[in-house]
Scaffold this motif. Structure first.
Motif, PDB file in Angstrom:
ATOM      1  N   ALA A  53       0.945  -1.394   0.028  1.00 22.14           N
ATOM      2  CA  ALA A  53       0.118  -0.193   0.126  1.00 22.14           C
ATOM      3  C   ALA A  53       0.957   1.526   0.060  1.00 22.14           C
ATOM      4  CB  ALA A  53      -0.918  -0.073   1.223  1.00 22.14           C
ATOM      5  N   ILE A  54       1.902   1.286   0.847  1.00 22.53           N
ATOM      6  CA  ILE A  54       2.978   2.429   1.073  1.00 22.53           C
ATOM      7  C   ILE A  54       3.513   2.553  -0.428  1.00 22.53           C
ATOM      8  CG2 ILE A  54       4.727   3.407   1.993  1.00 22.53           C
ATOM      9  CD1 ILE A  54       4.138   1.833   4.524  1.00 22.53           C
ATOM     10  N   PHE A  55       3.986   1.629  -1.188  1.00 22.10           N
ATOM     11  CA  PHE A  55       4.637   1.621  -2.285  1.00 22.10           C
ATOM     12  C   PHE A  55       3.865   2.061  -3.525  1.00 22.10           C
ATOM     13  CE2 PHE A  55       5.524  -0.522  -6.547  1.00 22.10           C
ATOM     14  CZ  PHE A  55       6.677  -0.055  -6.707  1.00 22.10           C
ATOM     15  N   PHE A  56       2.516   1.490  -3.474  1.00 23.55           N
ATOM     16  CA  PHE A  56       1.606   2.068  -4.654  1.00 23.55           C
ATOM     17  C   PHE A  56       1.068   3.312  -4.430  1.00 23.55           C
ATOM     18  CE2 PHE A  56       1.472  -2.689  -4.996  1.00 23.55           C
ATOM     19  CZ  PHE A  56       1.964  -2.839  -6.288  1.00 23.55           C
ATOM     20  N   LEU A  57       0.658   3.842  -2.997  1.00 23.88           N
ATOM     21  CA  LEU A  57       0.181   4.997  -2.968  1.00 23.88           C
ATOM     22  C   LEU A  57       1.362   6.212  -3.393  1.00 23.88           C
ATOM     23  CD1 LEU A  57      -1.522   4.651   0.508  1.00 23.88           C
ATOM     24  CD2 LEU A  57      -2.533   5.602  -1.577  1.00 23.88           C
ATOM     25  N   ALA A  58       2.571   5.900  -2.991  1.00 28.79           N
ATOM     26  CA  ALA A  58       3.924   6.852  -3.421  1.00 28.79           C
ATOM     27  C   ALA A  58       3.997   6.648  -4.787  1.00 28.79           C
ATOM     28  CB  ALA A  58       5.180   6.431  -2.639  1.00 28.79           C
ATOM     29  N   ALA A  59       3.896   5.807  -5.444  1.00 28.69           N
ATOM     30  CA  ALA A  59       4.421   5.536  -6.971  1.00 28.69           C
ATOM     31  C   ALA A  59       3.139   6.078  -7.931  1.00 28.69           C
ATOM     32  CB  ALA A  59       4.716   4.269  -7.447  1.00 28.69           C
ATOM     33  N   ARG A  61       0.282   7.873  -6.888  1.00 30.20           N
ATOM     34  CA  ARG A  61       0.051   9.282  -6.531  1.00 30.20           C
ATOM     35  C   ARG A  61      -1.637   9.353  -6.734  1.00 30.20           C
ATOM     36  NH1 ARG A  61       4.527  13.408  -8.854  1.00 30.20           N
ATOM     37  NH2 ARG A  61       6.475  12.087  -7.740  1.00 30.20           N
ATOM     38  N   GLY A  62      -2.400   8.435  -6.136  1.00 36.45           N
ATOM     39  CA  GLY A  62      -3.882   8.447  -6.308  1.00 36.45           C
ATOM     40  C   GLY A  62      -4.440   7.148  -6.167  1.00 36.45           C
ATOM     41  N   LEU A  63      -5.748   6.944  -6.197  1.00 33.62           N
ATOM     42  CA  LEU A  63      -6.318   5.698  -6.273  1.00 33.62           C
ATOM     43  C   LEU A  63      -7.130   5.584  -7.372  1.00 33.62           C
ATOM     44  CD1 LEU A  63      -7.462   6.081  -2.273  1.00 33.62           C
ATOM     45  CD2 LEU A  63      -5.696   4.713  -3.297  1.00 33.62           C
ATOM     46  N   SER A  64      -7.516   4.265  -7.884  1.00 29.86           N
ATOM     47  CA  SER A  64      -8.401   3.787  -8.684  1.00 29.86           C
ATOM     48  C   SER A  64      -9.527   3.290  -7.955  1.00 29.86           C
ATOM     49  CB  SER A  64      -7.785   2.840  -9.798  1.00 29.86           C
ATOM     50  OG  SER A  64      -8.820   2.510 -10.509  1.00 29.86           O
ATOM     51  N   VAL A  65     -10.528   3.999  -7.608  1.00 33.62           N
ATOM     52  CA  VAL A  65     -11.542   3.735  -6.710  1.00 33.62           C
ATOM     53  C   VAL A  65     -12.893   3.125  -7.141  1.00 33.62           C
ATOM     54  CG1 VAL A  65     -13.041   4.396  -4.718  1.00 33.62           C
ATOM     55  CG2 VAL A  65     -10.641   5.499  -5.081  1.00 33.62           C
ATOM     56  N   GLY A  66     -13.460   2.145  -6.680  1.00 32.66           N
ATOM     57  CA  GLY A  66     -14.712   1.691  -7.266  1.00 32.66           C
ATOM     58  C   GLY A  66     -15.103   0.167  -6.664  1.00 32.66           C
ATOM     59  N   VAL A  67     -16.312  -0.294  -7.074  1.00 32.14           N
ATOM     60  CA  VAL A  67     -16.638  -1.565  -6.434  1.00 32.14           C
ATOM     61  C   VAL A  67     -15.836  -2.832  -7.089  1.00 32.14           C
ATOM     62  CG1 VAL A  67     -18.770  -3.041  -6.320  1.00 32.14           C
ATOM     63  CG2 VAL A  67     -19.138  -0.796  -6.253  1.00 32.14           C
ATOM     64  N   GLU A 171      -7.384   0.157 -16.383  1.00 31.42           N
ATOM     65  CA  GLU A 171      -6.935   0.874 -15.142  1.00 31.42           C
ATOM     66  C   GLU A 171      -5.403   1.008 -14.887  1.00 31.42           C
ATOM     67  OE1 GLU A 171      -9.355   2.393 -13.134  1.00 31.42           O
ATOM     68  OE2 GLU A 171     -11.001   1.563 -14.617  1.00 31.42           O
ATOM     69  N   ASN A 172      -5.105   2.175 -14.319  1.00 32.19           N
ATOM     70  CA  ASN A 172      -3.755   2.583 -14.103  1.00 32.19           C
ATOM     71  C   ASN A 172      -3.483   1.501 -13.080  1.00 32.19           C
ATOM     72  OD1 ASN A 172      -1.551   3.877 -11.957  1.00 32.19           O
ATOM     73  ND2 ASN A 172      -1.637   4.959 -13.898  1.00 32.19           N
ATOM     74  N   ASN A 177      -3.718  -1.183  -7.770  1.00 32.23           N
ATOM     75  CA  ASN A 177      -2.996  -1.810  -6.788  1.00 32.23           C
ATOM     76  C   ASN A 177      -2.978  -0.971  -5.215  1.00 32.23           C
ATOM     77  OD1 ASN A 177      -1.473  -4.484  -7.236  1.00 32.23           O
ATOM     78  ND2 ASN A 177      -1.640  -3.184  -9.044  1.00 32.23           N
ATOM     79  N   ALA A 178      -2.809   0.337  -5.484  1.00 29.66           N
ATOM     80  CA  ALA A 178      -2.893   1.164  -4.275  1.00 29.66           C
ATOM     81  C   ALA A 178      -4.357   1.128  -3.661  1.00 29.66           C
ATOM     82  CB  ALA A 178      -2.780   2.747  -4.603  1.00 29.66           C
ATOM     83  N   PHE A 179      -5.329   1.181  -4.218  1.00 28.21           N
ATOM     84  CA  PHE A 179      -6.739   1.068  -3.719  1.00 28.21           C
ATOM     85  C   PHE A 179      -6.962  -0.414  -3.082  1.00 28.21           C
ATOM     86  CE2 PHE A 179     -11.494   0.279  -4.135  1.00 28.21           C
ATOM     87  CZ  PHE A 179     -11.683   0.895  -3.081  1.00 28.21           C
ATOM     88  N   MET A 180      -6.389  -1.403  -3.918  1.00 26.66           N
ATOM     89  CA  MET A 180      -6.814  -2.801  -3.511  1.00 26.66           C
ATOM     90  C   MET A 180      -6.087  -3.061  -2.080  1.00 26.66           C
ATOM     91  SD  MET A 180      -6.230  -4.583  -7.211  1.00 26.66           S
ATOM     92  CE  MET A 180      -5.819  -6.167  -6.576  1.00 26.66           C
TER      93      MET A 180
END
Length: 282
Positions: A53-59, A61-67, A171-172, A177-180
């Motif tokens: 989560a830390i890695f993907f959030l930093a790399a 710089r955002g979230l792909s959000v959805g159900v 998806e990016n 991966n950050a959102f997952m």
């Protein structure tokens, strides 16, 4: 550009992602064995997801959000992760438990055929041959609960692979991966009391970090790019090389010498993967 040329370009791009992926995942198995003597499987699981989560959030710089993103995160980072780590931990043979994860390509073929996907005979033969090689490698080990759990893990992994390929391929990868990871982490943390042990040492922390960066942050970024370039069936076939790498890594790290059956099985697996990846059509 002709369809055959496009397919060849996609194959080459896929291999660029696949080679470091199987190296990372192959190295992960002896590392899990080393770490699990001091850390419970659930803690290993959420530690991996947390570092990811830390890695993907930093790399990203955002979230792909959805159900759909949340569903894929639960499949990969909760159910699959638990089946892998718990199954490997409780099995009398962690090596065979890990190998059972690589029933995944067979499940992919069954599910894709059920969904109407046309697959070439060469691709199907390659996947089946690759899986038979895995079985030959593990022929001398007995079946137990851990094997059953990791066999279930192979099926869950197949579902996640196909779900991603059909719903989230565009998806990016970093933001997905950050959102997952972020959405799965609270679920993993809530399960900690069910299986908790942790023997602190600097060595264990370093091994946990190395395992998490290689098998989670790096590997899942590579994996979703492999699926994007090769499709669910070829990507799954390519992943069968991982047990071969795991045998070599286990020898280098744990000094575990491969048996003759493991050597023969690895050769069969490599032949099967070659057939599946070199097929001109799925």
């Amino acid at each position: 550009m002709s369809s055959s040329t496009t397919s060849r370009v996609n194959l080459l791009r896929g291999l660029v992602w696949l080679v470091p992926l199987v190296l990372a995942w192959g190295l992960a198995y002896p590392l899990i064995k080393l770490v699990s003597t001091s850390v419970s499987p659930i803690i290993i699981s959420w530690f991996r997801v947390g570092v990811g989560a830390i890695f993907f959030l930093a790399a990203g710089r955002g979230l792909s959000v959805g159900v759909k993103q949340f569903v894929n995160g639960v499949i990969y980072f909760v159910i699959f992760m638990l089946l892998l780590n718990v199954g490997t931990s409780v099995s009398s043979s962690p090596g065979l438990a890990a190998v059972m994860m690589y029933t995944q390509p067979v499940f992919v073929i069954v599910i894709e055929r059920a969904l109407g996907t046309k697959l070439s005979s060469r691709t199907i033969l390659g996947v089946i041959l690759g899986f038979l090689g895995v079985l030959v490698s593990a022929a001398s080990v007995s079946f137990d609960l851990g094997i059953l759990l990791t066999l279930m893990g192979g099926a869950v992994w197949a579902v996640g692979t196909i779900y991603y390929a059909r719903n989230l391929e565009k998806e990016n990868v970093l933001k997905l991966n950050a959102f997952m990871s972020v959405s799965a982490l609270p679920i993993m943390l809530a399960l900690t009391p069910f299986d908790y042990y942790f023997e602190f040492s600097v060595k264990i922390i370093i091994l946990l970090l190395v395992l998490s960066v290689l098998a989670q942050a790096l590997a899942y970024y590579l994996w979703f790019n492999v699926i994007r370039e090769l499709g669910s069936v070829r990507a799954s076939a390519g992943s069968l090389v991982t047990p071969v790498v795991a045998y070599a890594a286990s020898y280098l790290i744990l000094r575990t010498i491969p048996t003759p059956l493991e050597v023969v099985g690895s050769a069969i697996t490599l032949l099967g993967v070659y057939l599946a990846l070199s097929s001109k059509s799925f």
